[in-house]
Enzyme design. Sequence first.
Site, PDB file in Angstrom:
ATOM      1  N   ASN A 221       0.832  -1.388  -0.079  1.00  0.00           N
ATOM      2  CA  ASN A 221       0.039   0.054  -0.026  1.00  0.00           C
ATOM      3  C   ASN A 221       0.610   1.043  -0.025  1.00  0.00           C
ATOM      4  OD1 ASN A 221      -1.940  -1.591   0.132  1.00  0.00           O
ATOM      5  ND2 ASN A 221      -2.749  -1.076   2.059  1.00  0.00           N
TER       6      ASN A 221
ATOM      7  N   HIS B  95     -19.343  35.477 -30.293  1.00  0.00           N
ATOM      8  CA  HIS B  95     -20.229  35.334 -30.428  1.00  0.00           C
ATOM      9  C   HIS B  95     -19.568  34.705 -32.384  1.00  0.00           C
ATOM     10  CE1 HIS B  95     -22.462  36.507 -27.936  1.00  0.00           C
ATOM     11  NE2 HIS B  95     -21.625  38.232 -28.093  1.00  0.00           N
TER      12      HIS B  95
ATOM     13  N   SER C 227      -9.147  12.329 -48.637  1.00  0.00           N
ATOM     14  CA  SER C 227     -10.594  11.918 -48.322  1.00  0.00           C
ATOM     15  C   SER C 227     -10.549  10.169 -49.826  1.00  0.00           C
ATOM     16  CB  SER C 227     -11.612  12.501 -48.780  1.00  0.00           C
ATOM     17  OG  SER C 227     -12.759  11.946 -49.432  1.00  0.00           O
TER      18      SER C 227
ATOM     19  N   LYS D  46     -10.239  17.308 -50.954  1.00  0.00           N
ATOM     20  CA  LYS D  46     -10.072  16.685 -49.942  1.00  0.00           C
ATOM     21  C   LYS D  46      -8.376  17.659 -49.306  1.00  0.00           C
ATOM     22  CE  LYS D  46     -13.075  17.903 -47.507  1.00  0.00           C
ATOM     23  NZ  LYS D  46     -14.333  16.658 -46.995  1.00  0.00           N
TER      24      LYS D  46
ATOM     25  N   ASN E  80      -8.133  17.349 -45.546  1.00  0.00           N
ATOM     26  CA  ASN E  80      -8.734  17.665 -43.554  1.00  0.00           C
ATOM     27  C   ASN E  80      -8.351  18.144 -42.549  1.00  0.00           C
ATOM     28  OD1 ASN E  80     -10.849  17.294 -44.919  1.00  0.00           O
ATOM     29  ND2 ASN E  80     -11.269  15.108 -45.401  1.00  0.00           N
TER      30      ASN E  80
ATOM     31  N   GLU F 297      -9.025  17.698 -35.749  1.00  0.00           N
ATOM     32  CA  GLU F 297     -10.530  17.105 -34.648  1.00  0.00           C
ATOM     33  C   GLU F 297     -10.362  15.593 -33.978  1.00  0.00           C
ATOM     34  OE1 GLU F 297     -12.538  16.360 -38.433  1.00  0.00           O
ATOM     35  OE2 GLU F 297     -11.255  17.154 -39.793  1.00  0.00           O
TER      36      GLU F 297
ATOM     37  N   TYR G  90      -6.637   1.903   2.572  1.00  0.00           N
ATOM     38  CA  TYR G  90      -6.549   1.703   0.968  1.00  0.00           C
ATOM     39  C   TYR G  90      -7.474   0.226   0.615  1.00  0.00           C
ATOM     40  CZ  TYR G  90      -5.455  -0.717  -3.070  1.00  0.00           C
ATOM     41  OH  TYR G  90      -4.556  -1.668  -4.222  1.00  0.00           O
TER      42      TYR G  90
HETATM   43  N1  ARG Z   1      -1.577  -3.528  -7.690  1.00  0.00           N
HETATM   44  C1  ARG Z   1      -2.093  -2.645  -6.057  1.00  0.00           C
HETATM   45  C2  ARG Z   1      -2.947  -1.762  -6.268  1.00  0.00           C
HETATM   46  O1  ARG Z   1      -2.154  -1.178  -7.184  1.00  0.00           O
HETATM   47  C3  ARG Z   1      -0.918  -2.516  -5.261  1.00  0.00           C
HETATM   48  C4  ARG Z   1      -1.685  -2.347  -3.970  1.00  0.00           C
HETATM   49  C5  ARG Z   1      -2.442  -3.951  -3.764  1.00  0.00           C
HETATM   50  N2  ARG Z   1      -2.359  -3.633  -1.746  1.00  0.00           N
HETATM   51  C6  ARG Z   1      -3.149  -3.997  -1.361  1.00  0.00           C
HETATM   52  N3  ARG Z   1      -3.126  -4.708  -0.183  1.00  0.00           N
HETATM   53  N4  ARG Z   1      -4.160  -5.176  -2.370  1.00  0.00           N
HETATM   54  O2  ARG Z   1      -3.500  -0.694  -5.958  1.00  0.00           O
END
Ligand code: ARG
Length: 458
Positions: free
Chosen positions: A109, A155, A276, A282, A284, A289, A316
Site C-alpha cells: 500500500n 459570438h 478523403s 479534400k 482535412n 479534429e 487502502y
Molecule cells: N496493485 C495494487 C494497486 O495497484 C497494489 C497495492 C495492493 N495492495 C493490496 N493490499 N491489495 O493498487
Amino acid sequence: MKLWGGRFEKATDRSVDDFHSSISFDQRLAEQDILGSIAHATMLGEQNIIPQADADTIVSALAHMLEEVRAGTLAFSVDAEDIHMNIETILTERIGEAGKRLHTGRSRNDQVALDVRMYAMAAIRTAQENLRALIRALLSIARENLYTVMPGYTHLQRAQPITLAHHMMAWVEMLLRDIERLNGAYARADSMPLGSGALAGTTYPLNRERVRELLGFSRITNNSLDGVADRDFLLEYLSSAAISMMHLSRFCEEVILWASAEFQFIELDDGFATGSSIMPQKKNPDVAELIRGKTGRVYGDLMALLTAMKGLPLAYNKDMQEDKEAFFDAHDTWMKCLTTFTGMMQTARFRREKMARAAEGGFTNATDAADYLVKKGMPFREAHEVVGKLVLHCLKDGKAINDLSLAGLKEFSPLFAEDVYEAISILACVRGRNLPGGPAPEAVEAAIAQAEARLERL
Ligand code: ARG
C-alpha cells in the site's frame, strides 16, 4: 505460490487472477518500484533492521534488474499479480533468503503510493516540457505577426480588429497557466509515503527522512492513513490534463474553422493534414479534429478516478488500483496531442491577406467610428446609435464605412471630418488599443517579453 499464500488453502481461481492482476499496466512502474526498493533496502541495512550483507545483496541485484528493465529484457508474470510482487519474486528467485527480507516494514500500500507519486512527478515534468515547446512555437508565430491584422470575434461574429500575434498570445497565456497549475500538482505529489505501512505505520525503527533523501523527495507524508489513501495528486494531474486538453481542443476548433474555405486564414502543411478516399479535392484537418475528440477521453479518465475515489473508506481499497490506467491513458493521450499539435502549428502557413481582408470587411472598425464621434464631443450612447444607422445604410449598399464619401458620412453626423478615414483605418484601430494586454503591436511586444520571462522562471 502467492507471496501472501500462507493463510489460503486453495489457489486463486484463474478468472480471479486475470481479473485482479495489474501487471499488464503497472509494469510501467517497474523503474520507480525498483528505485523505491533500493532506497528502502539501503535504509533497512543502515538501521540494522536487516543484516548489512543482505541489504548489499538486495541493492546490487535490484540495480541489475533496473538495467534489465531499461533494456526491456525483464519478463513479468501474471501469476505474481502486480509489479511489486513481480519484482520481489524475481529478486528472491535470484538471491534467495536475502530477497525475502526486502519487504520488512513495508506494505504494497505504501509501496504503490510511492511508485505512483514518483511516476506522476516525472510525468508532470514531461508535460511541462511539452507545453513549453508549444509555447515557444506560438511565441515565434506571434513575433512574426505583430502587424498581421485579423478580425477578433465574439459570438463568432466579426467584432473588432486585432492581430494574429495578439490572438496567439491569448493561447500562450492559457498554456502558461497550464504549466503553473502543474507546479501545484507537483508540489503536492512531492511527499514520500514509505513508512505508512499498510495503514498504521510500523514498529520497525525505519528512517523515513533517510528514504526521502535517497529518493529526492522534499518532504514525507504526515499521516500513515493519508499516506496510503491519498490519490489527490493524481486527480490534480488529471484535472490539469483535462483543463489543458480543453485549451487544446478550443484551439483546434479555431484551426478547423480557419482551415475551411469559408475562412482561409490558415493552410495546414500537407504533413499534418489528410485526404478523403472519395473526394479528390479534400484536405482535412484530421489532427485538430482528433485532438478535439481525444479531449473527451481525458475528461473520462478524470471522471473515472474521481468516481472511483468518492466512496472509499480509509485507508487502502483495491478500487484504487483503477488509478493507474486512467492516469497512464490521460498522460499518453495528452502528450501525443501536445507534441502533434506543436508540429502542426510550427508548419502551418498563415494567410495574412485573407485575415486583413476579413478585418476590413464586417465593420470591425464600427466601435472606432463611434469612439471617433465621442472624441469630437458626442455622448457614447448617441454615437453608438449614429454608427448603427451608418452600418445599416452601408449594409444595404454593400459598402464599408470608409467607402463612404465625407459628404455621405456627414449626413449621419456633422462631426465627421477628413481625419475620420485615418482614425478608422484597421491598423489605426489596432494601434490605438495600446493598453497593457491590448492588441497594439507595442503592447503585444511587451506581452511577449513578459511571457518569455515567465517561461524562464517557471
Ligand atoms: N496493485 C495494487 C494497486 O495497484 C497494489 C497495492 C495492493 N495492495 C493490496 N493490499 N491489495 O493498487
